[in-house]
Design a protein around this motif. Structure first.
Motif: not given
Length: 202
Positions: A120-130, A167-175, A179-183
């Motif tokens: 997923k690209y960040s809202p500004r498009g300057d980075k992405f998460a995987s 400001a946040y990344i949300f993630s879903g897992s097989r666990d 989770r909500k992550w603040h960087r």
């Protein structure tokens, strides 16, 4: 819109009625798709390792399939400015594409995830998460440099998204957690992570 292992992409209205005829791909199972932010195009990824661009109004493929991945395409995302597309695959790579040409615009990123389940690209498009099979979320710069590893899930991470302000990344897992992550940036090379997780009932 939905994609299926039957090789089709379908449009639906909110009450569940289909819109028009299914779009048929010749690439077997369609494992992922993403709608362009301007809602004119759709990109899909298939088990045949290829990406296809579709005209949203016509439901037809634009040009030839895009080749590059060596295993099924698992996830896709458009950059906010619509100028590029990122794809993640079971081959462990993320690849970036020019939607106007169908060509890769940078070398593949070897993610270390094993199978890549989300990009997923960040809202500004300057980075992405995987995210992927290795339980780690990774944030990358546009030039493919690893910025940070985010660890905490106990099983593979299957999906993720950014908050609107980035400001946040949300993630879903097989666990079975979301989770909500603040960087919070502490210096040019160090980050502080805080997490809030929700258990998903059985």
């Amino acid at each position: 819109m939905s994609s299926s292992s039957d090789g089709s992409i379908r449009q639906w209205v909110r009450d569940g009625e289909p819109v028009g005829e299914p779009w048929r791909s010749d690439g077997a199972a369609v494992g992922s798709m993403a709608v362009c932010p301007d809602e004119t195009m759709v990109v899909s990824g298939s088990a045949d390792r290829r990406l296809r661009l579709w005209n949203l109004k016509q439901g037809s493929v634009v040009g030839n399939p895009w080749k590059g991945h060596t295993a099924p395409v698992r996830c896709l995302d458009w950059s906010p400015n619509t100028r590029e597309i990122a794809s993640g695959s079971h081959d462990g790579t993320i690849r970036r594409w020019n939607p106007n040409t169908g060509r890769q615009i940078a070398p593949p990123i070897e993610t270390g995830h094993g199978w890549v389940h989300g990009v997923k690209y960040s809202p500004r498009g300057d980075k992405f998460a995987s995210c992927g099979e290795d339980r780690v979320i990774r944030v990358w710069s546009k030039d493919g440099k690893l910025l940070i590893d985010i660890k905490g899930h106990d099983k593979s991470v299957r999906s993720l998204c950014w908050s609107r302000d980035g400001a946040y990344i949300f993630s879903g897992s097989r666990d079975k957690t979301i989770r909500k992550w603040h960087r919070a940036r502490c210096s040019s090379r160090s980050y502080q992570l805080h997490q809030l997780h929700l258990s998903v009932p059985r």
